[in-house]
Scaffold this active site. Structure first.
Site, PDB file in Angstrom:
ATOM      1  N   LYS A   9       0.833  -1.207   0.000  1.00  0.00           N
ATOM      2  CA  LYS A   9       0.000   0.000   0.000  1.00  0.00           C
ATOM      3  C   LYS A   9       0.874   1.266   0.000  1.00  0.00           C
ATOM      4  O   LYS A   9       2.088   1.179   0.192  1.00  0.00           O
ATOM      5  CB  LYS A   9      -0.925  -0.051   1.222  1.00  0.00           C
ATOM      6  CG  LYS A   9      -2.001  -1.153   1.144  1.00  0.00           C
ATOM      7  CD  LYS A   9      -2.830  -1.145   2.431  1.00  0.00           C
ATOM      8  CE  LYS A   9      -3.998  -2.113   2.386  1.00  0.00           C
ATOM      9  NZ  LYS A   9      -4.775  -2.047   3.664  1.00  0.00           N
ATOM     10  N   TYR A  49     -12.475  -2.532  -3.074  1.00  0.00           N
ATOM     11  CA  TYR A  49     -12.960  -2.570  -1.693  1.00  0.00           C
ATOM     12  C   TYR A  49     -14.490  -2.559  -1.614  1.00  0.00           C
ATOM     13  O   TYR A  49     -15.049  -2.120  -0.627  1.00  0.00           O
ATOM     14  CB  TYR A  49     -12.376  -1.399  -0.898  1.00  0.00           C
ATOM     15  CG  TYR A  49     -10.947  -1.613  -0.436  1.00  0.00           C
ATOM     16  CD1 TYR A  49     -10.582  -2.741   0.313  1.00  0.00           C
ATOM     17  CD2 TYR A  49      -9.951  -0.672  -0.716  1.00  0.00           C
ATOM     18  CE1 TYR A  49      -9.276  -2.933   0.754  1.00  0.00           C
ATOM     19  CE2 TYR A  49      -8.637  -0.863  -0.278  1.00  0.00           C
ATOM     20  CZ  TYR A  49      -8.313  -1.993   0.458  1.00  0.00           C
ATOM     21  OH  TYR A  49      -7.020  -2.176   0.910  1.00  0.00           O
ATOM     22  N   PHE A  57     -15.307   3.527   7.648  1.00  0.00           N
ATOM     23  CA  PHE A  57     -13.946   3.892   7.219  1.00  0.00           C
ATOM     24  C   PHE A  57     -13.756   3.856   5.703  1.00  0.00           C
ATOM     25  O   PHE A  57     -12.661   4.089   5.203  1.00  0.00           O
ATOM     26  CB  PHE A  57     -12.908   2.985   7.897  1.00  0.00           C
ATOM     27  CG  PHE A  57     -13.104   1.503   7.638  1.00  0.00           C
ATOM     28  CD1 PHE A  57     -12.619   0.907   6.486  1.00  0.00           C
ATOM     29  CD2 PHE A  57     -13.781   0.705   8.562  1.00  0.00           C
ATOM     30  CE1 PHE A  57     -12.797  -0.451   6.239  1.00  0.00           C
ATOM     31  CE2 PHE A  57     -13.966  -0.658   8.323  1.00  0.00           C
ATOM     32  CZ  PHE A  57     -13.472  -1.243   7.161  1.00  0.00           C
ATOM     33  N   ARG A  85      -1.980 -14.617   3.506  1.00  0.00           N
ATOM     34  CA  ARG A  85      -2.768 -13.969   4.571  1.00  0.00           C
ATOM     35  C   ARG A  85      -2.088 -14.133   5.921  1.00  0.00           C
ATOM     36  O   ARG A  85      -2.038 -13.211   6.725  1.00  0.00           O
ATOM     37  CB  ARG A  85      -4.174 -14.596   4.664  1.00  0.00           C
ATOM     38  CG  ARG A  85      -5.161 -14.103   3.638  1.00  0.00           C
ATOM     39  CD  ARG A  85      -5.556 -12.671   3.826  1.00  0.00           C
ATOM     40  NE  ARG A  85      -6.525 -12.448   4.874  1.00  0.00           N
ATOM     41  CZ  ARG A  85      -7.198 -11.305   5.013  1.00  0.00           C
ATOM     42  NH1 ARG A  85      -7.002 -10.292   4.173  1.00  0.00           N
ATOM     43  NH2 ARG A  85      -8.055 -11.142   5.992  1.00  0.00           N
ATOM     44  N   THR A  91      -5.556  -7.675  10.563  1.00  0.00           N
ATOM     45  CA  THR A  91      -5.824  -6.338  10.012  1.00  0.00           C
ATOM     46  C   THR A  91      -5.291  -5.236  10.924  1.00  0.00           C
ATOM     47  O   THR A  91      -4.680  -4.274  10.475  1.00  0.00           O
ATOM     48  CB  THR A  91      -7.341  -6.160   9.802  1.00  0.00           C
ATOM     49  OG1 THR A  91      -7.821  -7.265   9.031  1.00  0.00           O
ATOM     50  CG2 THR A  91      -7.659  -4.866   9.085  1.00  0.00           C
ATOM     51  N   ARG A 102       2.593  -7.180   9.061  1.00  0.00           N
ATOM     52  CA  ARG A 102       2.006  -6.095   9.869  1.00  0.00           C
ATOM     53  C   ARG A 102       2.532  -6.138  11.301  1.00  0.00           C
ATOM     54  O   ARG A 102       2.742  -5.091  11.923  1.00  0.00           O
ATOM     55  CB  ARG A 102       0.480  -6.199   9.838  1.00  0.00           C
ATOM     56  CG  ARG A 102      -0.126  -5.809   8.478  1.00  0.00           C
ATOM     57  CD  ARG A 102      -1.574  -6.246   8.383  1.00  0.00           C
ATOM     58  NE  ARG A 102      -2.246  -5.770   7.170  1.00  0.00           N
ATOM     59  CZ  ARG A 102      -3.409  -6.248   6.752  1.00  0.00           C
ATOM     60  NH1 ARG A 102      -4.026  -7.211   7.432  1.00  0.00           N
ATOM     61  NH2 ARG A 102      -3.969  -5.771   5.651  1.00  0.00           N
ATOM     62  N   ASN A 112      -1.604  -0.035   7.326  1.00  0.00           N
ATOM     63  CA  ASN A 112      -1.141  -1.391   7.647  1.00  0.00           C
ATOM     64  C   ASN A 112      -0.332  -2.062   6.537  1.00  0.00           C
ATOM     65  O   ASN A 112      -0.221  -3.287   6.490  1.00  0.00           O
ATOM     66  CB  ASN A 112      -2.292  -2.256   8.161  1.00  0.00           C
ATOM     67  CG  ASN A 112      -3.405  -2.421   7.141  1.00  0.00           C
ATOM     68  OD1 ASN A 112      -3.299  -1.950   6.013  1.00  0.00           O
ATOM     69  ND2 ASN A 112      -4.465  -3.105   7.523  1.00  0.00           N
ATOM     70  N   HIS A 115      -1.995  -5.332   1.516  1.00  0.00           N
ATOM     71  CA  HIS A 115      -3.283  -5.995   1.303  1.00  0.00           C
ATOM     72  C   HIS A 115      -2.993  -7.393   0.767  1.00  0.00           C
ATOM     73  O   HIS A 115      -2.062  -7.572  -0.015  1.00  0.00           O
ATOM     74  CB  HIS A 115      -4.120  -5.252   0.252  1.00  0.00           C
ATOM     75  CG  HIS A 115      -5.272  -6.077  -0.258  1.00  0.00           C
ATOM     76  ND1 HIS A 115      -6.488  -6.127   0.396  1.00  0.00           N
ATOM     77  CD2 HIS A 115      -5.376  -6.922  -1.324  1.00  0.00           C
ATOM     78  CE1 HIS A 115      -7.278  -6.971  -0.254  1.00  0.00           C
ATOM     79  NE2 HIS A 115      -6.625  -7.471  -1.297  1.00  0.00           N
ATOM     80  N   GLU A 126      -9.802 -10.082  -7.618  1.00  0.00           N
ATOM     81  CA  GLU A 126      -8.833  -8.995  -7.441  1.00  0.00           C
ATOM     82  C   GLU A 126      -7.699  -9.076  -8.472  1.00  0.00           C
ATOM     83  O   GLU A 126      -7.262  -8.050  -8.989  1.00  0.00           O
ATOM     84  CB  GLU A 126      -8.278  -9.019  -6.012  1.00  0.00           C
ATOM     85  CG  GLU A 126      -9.355  -8.678  -4.986  1.00  0.00           C
ATOM     86  CD  GLU A 126      -8.903  -8.831  -3.530  1.00  0.00           C
ATOM     87  OE1 GLU A 126      -7.722  -9.154  -3.297  1.00  0.00           O
ATOM     88  OE2 GLU A 126      -9.741  -8.607  -2.633  1.00  0.00           O
TER      89      GLU A 126
HETATM   90  P1  IDP Z   1      -7.671  -6.891   5.566  1.00  0.00           P
HETATM   91  O1  IDP Z   1      -6.848  -5.862   4.821  1.00  0.00           O
HETATM   92  O2  IDP Z   1      -6.894  -7.496   6.695  1.00  0.00           O
HETATM   93  O3  IDP Z   1      -8.308  -7.921   4.667  1.00  0.00           O
HETATM   94  P2  IDP Z   1     -10.334  -5.732   5.806  1.00  0.00           P
HETATM   95  O4  IDP Z   1     -11.250  -5.961   6.949  1.00  0.00           O
HETATM   96  O5  IDP Z   1     -10.652  -6.366   4.500  1.00  0.00           O
HETATM   97  O6  IDP Z   1      -8.855  -6.110   6.284  1.00  0.00           O
HETATM   98  O7  IDP Z   1     -10.223  -4.165   5.626  1.00  0.00           O
HETATM   99  C1  IDP Z   1      -9.608  -3.625   4.470  1.00  0.00           C
HETATM  100  C2  IDP Z   1      -8.707  -2.479   4.895  1.00  0.00           C
HETATM  101  O8  IDP Z   1      -9.513  -1.443   5.422  1.00  0.00           O
HETATM  102  C3  IDP Z   1      -7.725  -2.804   6.015  1.00  0.00           C
HETATM  103  O9  IDP Z   1      -6.528  -3.415   5.571  1.00  0.00           O
HETATM  104  C4  IDP Z   1      -7.455  -1.426   6.579  1.00  0.00           C
HETATM  105  O10 IDP Z   1      -6.524  -0.707   5.765  1.00  0.00           O
HETATM  106  C5  IDP Z   1      -8.812  -0.765   6.447  1.00  0.00           C
HETATM  107  N1  IDP Z   1      -9.601  -0.894   7.667  1.00  0.00           N
HETATM  108  C6  IDP Z   1     -10.262  -1.991   8.112  1.00  0.00           C
HETATM  109  N2  IDP Z   1     -10.890  -1.772   9.259  1.00  0.00           N
HETATM  110  C7  IDP Z   1     -10.609  -0.476   9.568  1.00  0.00           C
HETATM  111  C8  IDP Z   1     -10.992   0.371  10.656  1.00  0.00           C
HETATM  112  O11 IDP Z   1     -11.684  -0.026  11.590  1.00  0.00           O
HETATM  113  N3  IDP Z   1     -10.495   1.646  10.608  1.00  0.00           N
HETATM  114  C9  IDP Z   1      -9.710   2.116   9.595  1.00  0.00           C
HETATM  115  N4  IDP Z   1      -9.338   1.354   8.550  1.00  0.00           N
HETATM  116  C10 IDP Z   1      -9.791   0.069   8.546  1.00  0.00           C
HETATM  117 MG    MG Z   2      -9.795  -7.732   3.245  1.00  0.00          MG
END
Ligand code: IDP
Ligand code: MG
Length: 152
Positions: A9, A49, A57, A85, A91, A102, A112, A115, A126
């Site tokens: 990212k 997304y 968010f 993963r 996350t 991470r 973070n 992805h 994707e």
């Molecule tokens: P992942 O990246 O671990 O699959 P997802 O739940 O799919 O996590 O969320 C996608 C992205 O959205 C996360 O990697 C993070 O950058 C962002 N994100 C997820 N939850 C939050 C939150 O509660 N606050 C801010 N950003 C979030």
């Molecule tokens: Mg995800």
């Protein structure tokens, strides 16, 4: 062999972590079969997304991923979706295990670093969003017989 999509990212690129992330993937024995730097458009970000479009968010997430260049990779290997993963970690960096990307390199859920696709179905979707078929290359890694007991 399975394929998954990995994104370094904007924070990962800006922090000089492209090599660190790609190197971990390579050293594991996973194969990079597609790789490029792109600036993600708003349209692509919203499609990528889409599952989060109702989340509070979402708009910040789209702003973040479109804010600066990213590096996208198609990663191939046995059980690649699950393996990558687990390498990426939870996350929220505070929950991510030390040893994960991470868990070693991030502090904030909104920054973070990476992805990774969360299922084979998301991976297919994707990979197709980010790569045309001609941008995915087939080759043999020299160490394949040492990475897999039964390599083709
Ligand atoms: P992942 O990246 O671990 O699959 P997802 O739940 O799919 O996590 O969320 C996608 C992205 O959205 C996360 O990697 C993070 O950058 C962002 N994100 C997820 N939850 C939050 C939150 O509660 N606050 C801010 N950003 C979030
Ligand atoms: Mg995800």
């Amino acid at each position: 062999m399975e394929r998954t999509l990995l994104i370094v990212k904007p924070d990962g690129v800006a922090r000089g972590l492209i090599g660190e992330v790609i190197s971990r993937i390579e050293r594991r024995g996973l194969k990079i079969v597609g790789l490029k730097m792109v600036r993600v458009s708003r349209e692509l970000a919203e499609r990528h997304y889409q599952e989060h479009r109702e989340k509070p968010f979402f708009s910040e997430l789209v702003s973040y991923i479109t804010s600066a260049p990213v590096v996208v990779a198609v990663v191939e290997g046995a059980d690649a979706v699950r393996v990558v993963r687990r390498m990426v970690g939870a996350t929220s960096p505070a929950e991510a295990e030390p040893g994960s990307i991470r868990g070693d390199l991030a502090m904030d859920i909104g920054r973070n670093v990476v992805h990774a696709s969360d299922s084979p179905e998301s991976a297919k979707r994707e990979v197709e969003l980010f790569f045309s078929p001609g941008e995915i290359l087939s080759y043999r890694r020299a160490d394949e017989p040492w990475v897999y007991e039964r390599s083709a």
